[in-house]
Structures are given as structure tokens and as C-alpha cells.
Motif scaffolding. Structure first.
Motif, PDB file in Angstrom:
ATOM      1  N   GLY A  24       0.999  -1.085  -0.008  1.00 62.74           N
ATOM      2  CA  GLY A  24      -0.013  -0.166   0.055  1.00 62.74           C
ATOM      3  C   GLY A  24       0.873   1.225   0.011  1.00 62.74           C
ATOM      4  O   GLY A  24       0.243   2.448  -0.258  1.00 62.74           O
ATOM      5  N   LEU A 276      -9.335  -2.066   8.030  1.00 59.87           N
ATOM      6  CA  LEU A 276      -7.838  -1.997   7.479  1.00 59.87           C
ATOM      7  C   LEU A 276      -7.359  -0.480   8.312  1.00 59.87           C
ATOM      8  O   LEU A 276      -7.986   0.408   8.132  1.00 59.87           O
ATOM      9  CB  LEU A 276      -7.584  -1.691   6.160  1.00 59.87           C
ATOM     10  N   PHE A 278      -4.553   1.856   8.387  1.00 57.52           N
ATOM     11  CA  PHE A 278      -2.999   2.309   7.393  1.00 57.52           C
ATOM     12  C   PHE A 278      -2.448   3.597   7.771  1.00 57.52           C
ATOM     13  O   PHE A 278      -3.005   4.559   8.258  1.00 57.52           O
ATOM     14  CB  PHE A 278      -3.423   2.304   5.821  1.00 57.52           C
ATOM     15  N   HIS A 282      -0.512  -0.656   4.689  1.00 62.39           N
ATOM     16  CA  HIS A 282      -1.446  -1.185   5.505  1.00 62.39           C
ATOM     17  C   HIS A 282      -0.670  -1.853   6.657  1.00 62.39           C
ATOM     18  O   HIS A 282       0.300  -2.570   6.407  1.00 62.39           O
ATOM     19  CB  HIS A 282      -2.176  -2.304   4.341  1.00 62.39           C
ATOM     20  N   ALA A 285      -4.885  -5.275  10.198  1.00 62.92           N
ATOM     21  CA  ALA A 285      -6.159  -5.766   9.665  1.00 62.92           C
ATOM     22  C   ALA A 285      -6.977  -6.583  10.763  1.00 62.92           C
ATOM     23  O   ALA A 285      -6.381  -7.301  11.600  1.00 62.92           O
ATOM     24  CB  ALA A 285      -6.065  -6.787   8.521  1.00 62.92           C
ATOM     25  N   THR A 312      -2.422   2.919  -0.269  1.00 61.64           N
ATOM     26  CA  THR A 312      -3.464   3.576   0.537  1.00 61.64           C
ATOM     27  C   THR A 312      -3.944   4.944   0.211  1.00 61.64           C
ATOM     28  O   THR A 312      -5.229   5.280   0.413  1.00 61.64           O
ATOM     29  CB  THR A 312      -2.421   3.940   1.957  1.00 61.64           C
ATOM     30  N   VAL A 323      -8.012  -8.844   0.197  1.00 58.81           N
ATOM     31  CA  VAL A 323      -6.704  -8.477   1.288  1.00 58.81           C
ATOM     32  C   VAL A 323      -6.006  -9.595   1.713  1.00 58.81           C
ATOM     33  O   VAL A 323      -6.812 -10.709   1.997  1.00 58.81           O
ATOM     34  CB  VAL A 323      -7.370  -7.947   2.442  1.00 58.81           C
TER      35      VAL A 323
END
Lengths: 374, 518
Positions: A24, A276, A278, A282, A285, A312, A323
Motif C-alpha cells: 500500500g 484496515l 493504514f 497497510h 487488519a 493507501t 486482502v
């Protein structure tokens, strides 16, 4: 073993795979790909040396871009700038570099050593300092082995060069960050000078060929109408955590970092949601209230159909994504490793949660010898 | 009264509108010169509903002519790109990522000069006047009449682009100049690409716009002429001569906005079902949601504003295969051969139109020819279509709120009367939705920059940005009291210190029809 070369046709796969390992962040590798192409057209293909074949007395230098990837899209760095950063630190050391090293295999920095290497006629080591992307320069495996980031160079596109010699690697990050801002947020740095012996011990092996391989399996899966996300997950030895639609994205800026949260709702027929968290990457989770994966393991958000990495910055309502979580280099899970890059360092009040290893085994266990052709 | 005209690749549609009502609507064939097709359309409007040309107060035209010229690599002028940014950016000169064919088509030449800004507005280097004069000499020698000027971070500060333009036109009067700061957003290569494309279309734009003005005068209409832009707002003819690239996506935008207008919905999804594909987009406050990623046009990466439209391979001519349990629809289609190949027309291919007829949704061709078709198969196929389209609508949604769906296009008979996301509207006059979208367009102003947002100053910075967008709309010809902010977007930038935030604000207002620039 025949010498492996990074050539122009390899760059698309390399960039696509680097975006996946960017988790990300790390910046869109597109500009890095164009720069590497220009550098290879001018200087020829770049030899890629397996970590195990780097000679003991090699003079190896890490080269990377420091600053904001968004700035790099506008103030495009020059090929010479990357080379200049290497030359500056080499001049300070009084040694001629023999190999270049990648700081982070995730995002634009996967390509920067290729740019510098083509410009300088040097080989690149098939390894990196993180096995993914992290936001700060002390967050590399060599820090765990007591290697110093400095002497370190910084160079801008105007020809300004600086050398830092700091008491520890966090100071190097702090001073270089200030200089980077003054230089206009797209600086090149040369750092972590090390011998071949040190490199073999302190780097994450095989990660550049892993990038190329990730790009290749996703591309081939798409062409054959197979599932590119599954191909990427399996190659990383990870697990798919969730598939769903982004139904909320909140961003705020705190302490200089863009912090955010995204909520995903499961695809039709599958209930539940994934949260998520971030920053630049990331990091955490949370599935149905339970933390299921955290930094330093890799949390990759991929487009549900194409398998292309979603950054992101580009997360938005309505995106359909899948994911996956994949194990990082196990050395990040030591106490010292977690102190450097664990969830608490990023301000989350919980311990790390490791993802179960998938059937393909650990991604950094040297499997990349087979079929990799970066 | 006002007239809206849409010049598509195949048809030229025109509508005569008074306030909210459509007085006349016609469809004619597009001609290669554009203008004779428009003459025919204007005459047809007169025939359908006689009107006094002097009572027409504005004419709005949407055209795909310029994007087609680029795609066909035809009618493009020799073009140079001048970039201000040295010593930065030299490794990736202008057009570095272009297909060779298009660089040749515009006889593209690239020049790198000093100049440019940092992200925070400091200067990278001072522009050098002698350097730019030298470029002028080169342009003259190569007979180049149109130039694209880009400068690093010109969306933050455009002063250097303007200065270079002044020097170049001082040396070469009559040189057509396109500035990147007027065209795209952050992302040097993509913004520059859009600017170079624009520069290559300048001569064509002048010819076409002059032709359009001539057509209107020939029909006795002396009202001001406007062209539709990608975002559904209008530009006047002077701007259109200078920025033809801003028309590139006006086709789908006008179609979506026209459909929404006809249905009365301001925020809705629009599904345009053709013979081969369905295009699905979303309108928010009457304007299409824009794509946030780079858009490739004719193989060139650009970042100008384009509506986010999703295309699915489902249309009236889509082939239907399989049985009740595993039925598939499309993505291949019999296309324009529908009237020969579909079963209802005596052909032998089972198409989406056939199943709609068999299920009693529509009466097209000879329904008797599909009477033998298994009714449950037909319904399974229609369910499949509905579920794929519903899925696509879900993908283009911008919020979890209920979303009305407006369906237009000849293939809209394939769709049900309701989706999970909301009811389905099927407006009248949908066949000329594009021209209506042009006719109802407003004037817009926009801000898109990186702002440093100090703690506690967020609201003040947002307010300033909104005011700037409103001022821009008024400067472009909007009626001051009518301007409102329709879109605000803020994204803090990764890895960038000092709370740098990219803020985009869009404001629109009604056309100032009397006095001022109207």
C-alpha cells in the motif's frame, strides 16, 4: 550459473511485483520503471547477483529515494541523481563500490538501484533491506545486525550533496528527513555501506527476483483467465484474509503521517467486515473485531479482479478488493525487530499477530531460484 | 430558448429547449466536416418546430471530433513541448512514454529549459530568457506553430509557464501556446502529455470552431456558442479554440447528465445499454464522478478529468449461451448485424434481445420466432444480465445511500424495473440524451492543489479553496448568485511532512445570459 540480467522487458513485472510488496505504500513504481528503462537504454542491462554469490570483500552500498512519492511524480528525479548519491558516499569512504543494494523491495525503491546501477555500470544484489516497504530508513534488517546507516550521502537534482555521520540510525533518519524536505522532497540517498560478508548476513535474500516473479504470475494468470490474486497469495506463501468492497475510508493527518482506516464489507453472500488501519502502508487488519494480521507481516490490498496492488492513497469507496497477509522475514519477529517495526512503534496498542504460513512455505526461503528470471 | 447539439462519431443530435422542456429533438448523420451535419440538424429542428433564430440565447455543442482526430492520428499539427524544470526531470524528456506512431504524427520535438517550482512553491531554478529565445529560434526553423509549455509544480505556481509563453510569443507572434497549468493536475508527465495532445489539436480546433460559428450565423443565430467539457460544464469559443482537449470525454458526460436531467435525479447511476456494451457511471449533484487514476487515451497516459465510466460487454446483441443453470450473456455481440442474426429477425443466433422478447419484456421483430424458446432459460438469462448490471452499479457507487438508477439506450429493455440499490427510471427522449446534456450544461470553476494545512487551520484553508473555485466560475462566465460548490475532496499526502493535503474543489453556476461575458 549463467549471469542473470535485468533488461528492459523485465521492468513491467518488476514494477508490478514491487507494488505488491509495497503493502500500500512505497510509492507508485511507474516513474521508477520509466527511469530504469531510460537508464538501461543508455547504460545497458543490469546484472543481478544472487546474495550468496556476493564476494566477502565486496563494497556494497544501499541506494534509495527519500521523500514523498507524490513529489517524485512531478519533480521527476534524474538517473544521474541516483548515481551521484552512490558516488558521494563512495568518495567519503574512499572505496570504489562494487555492488548496489536495494533498501526496500516495495514500491518505487525496488527500481532505484537498477537506475543507479545502469548509470554506474555496477551489478545489483538480489536482496533488499526490508522484504517489503517501511517508512523510515532505520527500519532495515542491517539495523538489527548493528550495521550503521552512515556514513550516508544525500543528493538532490541540483547537484547538492551532503554526508551524514551519526551516532545511530534513528539520527540518520531524522537529519536526512530534514535535508530531504529542504531539497524538495525527492532526494536520493546512498547508505549502509557494507562488505559482502555483512550483506549476506543482514539482507533479505531473493526479493528483487521475487518482485519480478510476482509480476509474472499475476500477468500470466490474467492472460490465462486464472485468478491473479490466488497466484500472488500462493507465491508469497500467504493467506487471503478477506474479499470485499470498500464501504468507508477515513483519513486524518497526525504527527506528519497520513493515518487512515478503511472498512470493507464482504462480497455478496459472505457476511462480516474487515477494518484496515493504514498510515503510509497497510499496517493492521481487523476481521469482525479480531486483529488477524499486523505489521511487520505483509498486508497487501489487491484489486479483486486484476490483482494489481491498491495503494493507501488511492483507496476509495466502492473499490472491490481482496486482502492478503503474508509472512515477513522471520527476523522481524524477534524482540529487536518488533521494537523497530512492530505495531506499537506505529502507535497501535496491541502486540503483533502473525499470519499462519500458507502451503507454499516461507517466501524468503530461497525458493525464488526456480523460474525467477528478473 | 437554447439549442443543444451532440456531434458523435455516427449521429449528430440536436434539441431545442425552453427552460426545462424539450420543444424539438432530431437525429441526423454526422459528416466528416462536422459543420454540414450541424446545418442539416438545425434545419431539421426548424422543420419540426419553427422558431425565431433571434430568440435563441445560447447554443451548446458537445463533440467527439477532437478525440477521434487523436485516435486516428489524423489532422494533427506539428507540435513542440517545452518543459521548464532543469536541472530536474532531464532523464524523462517530454513524450518519453508515447507510442512512436503518435510522436511521428505530430512531428513532436522536445526542449528542456531551466525553471520549475518545488512542492511548497520555492523555485527549483530561475528560467533563462536566452534559453527560451533559443527554443523560439528552433521552433521557427522547424516551422512549428503550436507549442505545449509545462513547468514542474505549475499547479502550485504557474508563473514560469506564463513567462515562457510571453517570451515565445514575443519572438513568434501567432504561435499557439498551451499551458499545462490550465489543463491537468499534479503528475508532470501525465499533465504534460495532455498539454501536448492539446497543442497538436489547436489548428484543427480553430478550423472546427470557426466552422461552427459560421454554421450558426448561416442559420441566423447570433447567440453565444459554448462547447461541452469533460466534466459537464461549458467553455466559450475562445477557450475552446485554445483547449480542445477539454472536450475529450464530453460524449459520455453529456449522455449521463442528459439522462439524469430527463429523469429528474441529481444523484443517480446511469446505465446506457447499447448493442454491444453497457456503460455505467454515477452522477453526484448532477455531475459525473471522475476517474481518480490515470486515463490512457490512444496509448498515452494523461491525468485530465474524465468521468469514471465502467463498460460491460452486455448489450441488445450480446450472444446468449448455455442452459438454464449455466447461462452466459456476452461479452461478444452480433453488434450492428442484430437485424439479420437475431432469432426475432429470422436469424439463427440467440441474443439478449431474443430472450427479452421471449420473456415478454418487449415486442421487437417477430415474437413468434422465439415462442419455442424455454421460458425459464429466457428468465435465467435476464436474471444474469440484471445481476451483472447491479454488480456494476455497486462498483460505481460513491456512498451507501440509496441510489436511483436511470436506464437509457436501445438495449434498456433488457433491464428490470427495480434494482436492489433503488428504483429504475426510464426517461423519455433518451435517444437524444447527449444533446440534452449539452443544452443543460453550466459554467464551472475548479481548484486542485497541494495546500499546507497547519493545525487548527483546516476549515480556513478549505474555505479559501472554495472561494477560489467560486471566483473562477464567475470569472468563466457564471452568474454570481447561482454558483455553488458541488465537490470537495481532500487527501493528506503520504510521506510528505507539514500536513500537506491535496484539496480539490469544484464550483458550478448558471450561465450569465445577459450582460457581462454572456
Amino acid at each position: 550459473m549463467a549471469e542473470r540480467l535485468i533488461t528492459e522487458p523485465d521492468l513491467d513485472d518488476l514494477a508490478a511485483g514491487a507494488a505488491v510488496l509495497g503493502t500500500g505504500g512505497g510509492g507508485d513504481p511507474h516513474i521508477g520503471r520509466l527511469l530504469a528503462r531510460a537508464a538501461i537504454r543508455a547504460g545497458g542491462p543490469v546484472p543481478l547477483v544472487p546474495l550468496g554469490e556476493v564476494p566477502d570483500d565486496a563494497v556494497a552500498v544501499v541506494v534509495a529515494m527519500m521523500g514523498a512519492p507524490t513529489v517524485m511524480l512531478e519533480k521527476v528525479p534524474a538517473v544521474e541523481q541516483a548515481a551521484l548519491a552512490v558516488q558521494a558516499v563512495a568518495a567519503y569512504l574512499g572505496r570504489r563500490p562494487t555492488h548496489l543494494i536495494c533498501a526496500e523491495a516495495g514500491g518505487v525503491n525496488a527500481l532505484v538501484p537498477v537506475v543507479a546501477a545502469a548509470g554506474l555500470g555496477l551489478p545489483v544484489v538480489d536482496a533488499d533491506g526490508m522484504g517489503r516497504a517501511f517508512p523510515e530508513l532505520q527500519m532495515v534488517m542491517p539495523t538489527l545486525y548493528g550495521l550503521g546507516a552512515t556514513p550516508m550521502s544525500i543528493a538532490d537534482e541540483k547537484g547538492n550533496r551532503g554526508i551524514f555521520d551519526t551516532v545511530d540510525n534513528k539520527w540518520a533518519e531524522r537529519l536526512a528527513r530534514s535535508a530531504t524536505i529542504d531539497m524538495g522532497c525527492a532526494a536520493m540517498i546512498g547508505l549502509y555501506p557494507m562488505t559482502g560478508t555483512q550483506a549476506r548476513e543482514a539482507l533479505v535474500p531473493g526479493t528483487l527476483s521475487l518482485c519480478a516473479e510476482l509480476g509474472r504470475v499475476a500477468r500470466e494468470a490474467r492472460a490465462a483467465h486464472r485468478d491473479p490474486v490466488a497466484a500472488v497469495t500462493s507465491l508469497l506463501g500467504g493467506v487471503e484474509l478477506f474479499g470485499g468492497k470498500v464501504v468507508d475510508v477515513v483519513r486524518r493527518t497526525e504527527g506528519g503521517f497520513a493515518r487512515g482506516e478503511a472498512v470493507l464489507e464482504g462480497f455478496d453472500g459472505r457476511h462480516g467486515e474487515l477494518l484496515l488501519r493504514f498510515q503510509n502502508e497497510h499496517l493492521v487488519a481487523v476481521r469482525d473485531g479480531e486483529v488477524v494480521a499486523t505489521v511487520p507481516d505483509l498486508i497487501c490490498v489487491l484489486d479483486a479482479e486484476t490483482g494489481a496492488a491498491v495503494t493507501t492513497e488511492s483507496l476509495r469507496y466502492g473499490q472491490r478488493v481482496r486482502v492478503l497477509a503474508a509472512p515477513c522475514d522471520p527476523r522481524w519477529h524477534t524482540a529487536e525487530g518488533l521494537e523497530l517495526v512492530g505495531p506499537r512503534y506505529f502507535g497501535y496498542e496491541h502486540d503483533t499477530v502473525r499470519v499462519p504460513t500458507g502451503p507454499a512455505g516461507h517466501p524468503h526461503a530461497g525458493h525464488v531460484e526456480s523460474g525467477a528470471r528478473a | 430558448m437554447r439549442i443543444g447539439i451532440d456531434v458523435g462519431g455516427t449521429n449528430t443530435d440536436a434539441v431545442l429547449m425552453d427552460g426545462q422542456s424539450v420543444l424539438a429533438a432530431v437525429k441526423t448523420a454526422t459528416t466528416r466536416d462536422v459543420t454540414s451535419g450541424i446545418n442539416t440538424a438545425l434545419a431539421a429542428l426548424q422543420t419540426q418546430r419553427a422558431f425565431d433564430p433571434a430568440a435563441v440565447y445560447a447554443v451548446m455543442i458537445g463533440t467527439t471530433h477532437f478525440i477521434n482526430a487523436l485516435v486516428e492520428a489524423d489532422r494533427l499539427a506539428p507540435t513542440a513541448a517545452v518543459r521548464l524544470g532543469l536541472p530536474a526531470t532531464a532523464s524523462l524528456p517530454p513524450m518519453v512514454d508515447w507510442p512512436e506512431r503518435l510522436v511521428e504524427a505530430i512531428a513532436g520535438r522536445a526542449y528542456l529549459c531551466h525553471g520549475g517550482h518545488e512542492f511548497d512553491g520555492r523555485r527549483i531554478s530561475e528560467p533563462r530568457e536566452d534559453e527560451i529565445r533559443q527554443v523560439a529560434g528552433e521552433l521557427h526553423r522547424h516551422g512549428i506553430r503550436s507549442v505545449a509549455i509545462s513547468s514542474v509544480f505549475s499547479p502550485v505556481n504557474a508563473e514560469f509557464e506564463q513567462r515562457a509563453a510571453d517570451i515565445l510569443t514575443g519572438e513568434l507572434p501567432g504561435l499557439a501556446v498551451s499551458l499545462s497549468s490550465e489543463i491537468g493536475r499534479i503528475g508532470l508527465l501525465e499533465r504534460e502529455n495532455a498539454t501536448i495532445i492539446n497543442a497538436s489539436l489547436r489548428e484543427l480546433a480553430t478550423r472546427i470552431v470557426d466552422g461552427l460559428v459560421g454554421s450558426l450565423e448561416g442559420a441566423g443565430i447570433h447567440a453565444p456558442l459554448y462547447l461541452s467539457q469533460n466534466d459537464g460544464t461549458l467553455m466559450d469559443v475562445d477557450f475552446a479554440r485554445r483547449y480542445p482537449v477539454a472536450t475529450f470525454a464530453s460524449g459520455p458526460t453529456n449522455s449521463m447528465r442528459g439522462a439524469a436531467f430527463l429523469s429528474g435525479a441529481q444523484t443517480c447511476a446511469v446505465v446506457d445499454v447499447g448493442g454491444t456494451t453497457s456503460d455505467i457511471g454515477v452522477l453526484r449533484h448532477g455531475f459525473p464522478r471522475e476517474a481518480t487514476t490515470e486515463v490512457s487515451v490512444a496509448g498515452i497516459r494523461t491525468n485530465f478529468r474524465m468521468p469514471d465510466v465502467l463498460s460491460l460487454g452486455i448489450g441488445g446483441g450480446s450472444r446468449v449461451r448455455g442452459g438454464q443453470g449455466d447461462v452466459t450473456v456476452g461479452p461478444d455481440s452480433v453488434g450492428y448485424r442484430l437485424a439479420e442474426e437475431a432469432r426475432v429477425f429470422g436469424g439463427s443466433t440467440l441474443t439478449a434481445t431474443d430472450v427479452a422478447v421471449a420473456a415478454g419484456r418487449a415486442a421487437i421483430g417477430d415474437p413468434g420466432l422465439v415462442r419455442d424458446l424455454d421460458r425459464s432459460l429466457a428468465e435465467a438469462a435476464l436474471r444474469r444480465i440484471a445481476s451483472d448490471i447491479a454488480d456494476a452499479i455497486e462498483r460505481v457507487r460513491t456512498s451507501p445511500d440509496p441510489l436511483p438508477v436511470v436506464v437509457v439506450g436501445g438495449g434498456s429493455i433488457l433491464l428490470p424495473d427495480e434494482f436492489e440499490s433503488g428504483p429504475v427510471h426510464r426517461p423519455e427522449h433518451f435517444a437524444v440524451a447527449n444533446a440534452i446534456g449539452a443544452a443543460i450544461a453550466q459554467i464551472g470553476g475548479e481548484v486542485d492543489r497541494i495546500f499546507p494545512v497547519e493545525p487548527g487551520r483546516r476549515q480556513a484553508v478549505l474555505d479559501d479553496a472554495k472561494q477560489e473555485a467560486v471566483d473562477k466560475a464567475i470569472a468563466a462566465g457564471a452568474k454570481p448568485g447561482s454558483v455553488r460548490v458541488v465537490e470537495v475532496d481532500e487527501v493528506p499526502l503520504a510521506y510528505l511532512p507539514g500536513n500537506a493535503t491535496r484539496i480539490r474543489v469544484k464550483a458550478v453556476g448558471d450561465l450569465q445570459l445577459e450582460g457581462g461575458r454572456g
